[in-house]
Design an enzyme around this catalytic site. Structure first.
Site, PDB file in Angstrom:
ATOM      1  N   GLN B 179       0.818  -1.218   0.000  1.00 29.66           N
ATOM      2  CA  GLN B 179       0.000   0.000   0.000  1.00 29.66           C
ATOM      3  C   GLN B 179       0.854   1.272   0.000  1.00 29.66           C
ATOM      4  O   GLN B 179       0.331   2.369  -0.144  1.00 29.66           O
ATOM      5  CB  GLN B 179      -0.923   0.021   1.227  1.00 29.66           C
ATOM      6  CG  GLN B 179      -1.970  -1.078   1.244  1.00 29.66           C
ATOM      7  CD  GLN B 179      -3.058  -0.883   0.185  1.00 29.66           C
ATOM      8  OE1 GLN B 179      -3.329   0.246  -0.253  1.00 29.66           O
ATOM      9  NE2 GLN B 179      -3.686  -1.969  -0.230  1.00 29.66           N
ATOM     10  N   SER B 199       3.271  -4.377  -5.125  1.00 32.72           N
ATOM     11  CA  SER B 199       2.331  -4.860  -6.131  1.00 32.72           C
ATOM     12  C   SER B 199       2.023  -3.733  -7.110  1.00 32.72           C
ATOM     13  O   SER B 199       1.664  -2.625  -6.700  1.00 32.72           O
ATOM     14  CB  SER B 199       1.046  -5.311  -5.424  1.00 32.72           C
ATOM     15  OG  SER B 199       0.046  -5.555  -6.363  1.00 32.72           O
ATOM     16  N   CYS B 324     -20.034  -9.741   6.541  1.00 37.39           N
ATOM     17  CA  CYS B 324     -20.763 -10.096   5.334  1.00 37.39           C
ATOM     18  C   CYS B 324     -19.943  -9.848   4.078  1.00 37.39           C
ATOM     19  O   CYS B 324     -20.129 -10.502   3.068  1.00 37.39           O
ATOM     20  CB  CYS B 324     -22.062  -9.304   5.237  1.00 37.39           C
ATOM     21  SG  CYS B 324     -23.379 -10.085   6.152  1.00 37.39           S
TER      22      CYS B 324
END
Lengths: 131, 395
Positions: B179, B199, B324
């Site tokens: 990040q 990345s 969720c």
């Protein structure tokens, strides 16, 4: 690929029977905030008929949609029918739920059973009759 | 309006990155391992990219291994340290509670393999304490692995201080900088880092490419066998176009870093101030010691997935750490680690800005989130109980 069926999204975006019934004849609650879903169902009973039903839900879209659909399925129906409502019927009425969201429909079924149970606790004479 | 505010998940490839990719798809598509000159031109592209990437993080070209991304880099770094540790009879690793799963799951695998891991707690500010790292290092510690910046709450860790401690104590230090690279200044020499993972698609490069910096003198363990590519440290024909694009994206990100960071920090703070107006909400992670793009909030009485889907209907792409959305029963381990209880952690929202974000977009997001939170609280039994005094507010 959409996460949910159009029907689930419709009931999530425009949930039916949202709210509270003051002095409800039966209130049922299931779930807990720890696991992320809470459903509360309020029933108004006239004779043997569920004349009104409202719900409040804390949870994901499928939990909101399941409660909305479940209330639609039992509104105006006799208690005996509401007691027989299965989570499968709720999920099918929503054109299906993802496998890992099926527990939301189970919560809806249980919330209704709890609300009916609460009604019988408050009105034991009806409970006797129902047996 | 359509607003992409999930730049910690992935970023839009830059025009420079796309342009850098094209020649190695259309014209110079040869295998860099081939001896003929066409192949050697492809090889040259990889080496030019390696030099550029190395320059951007203060490394030497030979210290850069191109990989498939951040997760592979993390895996290779940890297994490298484990192999070195095993040979030296050192089987203790120091890490922390808010690492990415690419690190945590690899550590769990190493634990099954006989390693012992100390997971340092973080404060409610989401920052690892360098002193705690120092205290946790033992005679048999073979690795310290602490992320540069957190992917969920954006907190930037004291990497330079930790690097100093590790170098002094003779312990290998790896940082997952997925990040951070391209967003905040990263210098492997100044920070005294031995291994660093990055990345490409987090800094406007392509997906499927990343790199691992391994300091000269540290012998990398191989995850993928089968060829002499990457000096025998990572087999497989190089993703030439992706690697060229990675270097182009990073070069641009590094050149514009100061300007982007200043602009985003101002927008971030505007967004934070706007969302803080929502009653019973809280910013996750330290307000200042965080990535310029990251805004992470918890809202009491609502659940994150519903929040995301309603924001999606309003054209906003965001993310959440609720159970969720994670596909498990527990909310984000990062939110739990900074002391958010389950009830609150379920109602989390992460907005991560891109460099083309505008004030207008920020203001739209503030009003959209306010509207959605109010709507969801309107039919939340949890909120009703809080408002009626049946249960107590946490935030």
């Amino acid at each position: 690929m959409a996460l949910y069926s159009e029907k689930v999204m419709d009931h999530f975006r425009n949930p039916r029977n949202v709210g509270v019934i003051e002095n409800a004849d039966g209130v049922g609650e299931v779930g807990n905030a720890k696991c992320g879903d809470i459903m509360r169902i309020y029933l108004k009973i006239d004779g043997d008929i569920i004349s009104d039903v409202k719900f409040e839900t804390f949870g994901c879209a499928s939990a909101v949609a399941s409660s909305s659909m479940a209330t639609e399925l039992i509104k105006g129906r006799p208690l005996s029918e509401a007691k027989a409502l299965t989570n499968k019927a709720v999920a099918e009425a929503l054109d299906g739920l993802p496998a890992y969201k099926m527990h939301c429909s189970v919560l809806a079924e249980e919330a209704i059973l709890n609300a009916i149970g609460d009604y019988y606790t408050k009105h034991p004479e009806k409970a006797d009759k129902s047996r | 309006m359509f607003i992409y505010a999930d730049n910690a998940a992935t970023t839009k490839m830059s025009a420079a990155a796309i342009a850098a990719m094209r020649p190695y798809i259309e014209d110079c598509w040869y295998n860099p391992s081939s001896l003929y000159s066409a192949g050697q031109r492809a090889k040259e592209a990889v080496e030019t990219a390696r030099a550029e990437v190395a320059r951007c993080i203060g490394a030497e070209p030979r210290e850069i291994i191109f990989t498939s991304g951040g997760s592979e880099s993390d895996n290779q770094a940890l297994l490298t340290a484990a192999e070195i540790g095993r040979k030296a009879g050192k089987r203790h690793i120091v890490s922390d509670a808010i690492e990415h799963h690419a690190v945590l799951h690899t550590l769990a695998k190493l634990e099954k393999d006989g390693f012992e891991v100390t997971y340092l707690p973080v404060g409610t500010d989401g920052v690892v304490r360098a002193a705690a790292v120092e205290a946790a290092i033992r005679e048999d510690t073979c690795l310290v692995t602490v992320m540069y910046a957190n992917n969920e709450i954006g907190t930037v860790q004291p990497i330079g201080e930790i690097g100093e401690i590790c170098r002094r104590r003779g312990v290998l230090f790896h940082t997952d900088a997925v990040q951070a690279v391209g967003h905040v200044p990263v210098d492997v020499c100044a920070d005294k880092v031995d291994m660093l993972s990055a990345s490409a698609h987090k800094f406007r490069g392509p997906k499927g490419v990343g790199f691992l910096y391994v300091r000269r003198g540290v012998k990398p363990a191989t995850l993928i066998e089968g060829g002499a590519q990457e000096s025998g440290r990572r087999a497989g024909t190089e993703n030439v176009a992706g690697i060229a694009a990675t270097a182009a994206a990073l070069k641009e990100a590094a050149a514009n870093m100061a300007a982007n960071a200043a602009k985003l920090t101002a927008l971030r703070d505007r967004l934070i101030a706007g969302l803080a107006e929502i009653p019973h909400s809280a910013l996750n992670g330290d307000a200042k010691r965080r990535l310029p793009s990251n805004v992470s909030f918890c809202f009491e009485g609502i659940e994150g997935e519903s929040l995301l889907l309603m924001l999606d209907d309003m054209g906003i792409c965001a993310s959440s750490g609720s159970a969720c959305t994670s596909g498990s029963l527990d909310p984000s381990h990062v939110l739990l680690a900074i002391g958010r209880v389950h009830d609150v952690a379920h109602g989390s929202l992460r907005l991560t800005l891109g460099e083309d974000a505008t004030e207008e977009e920020v203001d739209y997001m503030i009003s959209a989130v306010k509207e959605v939170v109010e709507r969801l609280r309107g039919f939340s039994p949890v909120w009703r109980d809080l408002v009626s005094g049946k249960s107590e507010f946490i935030l």
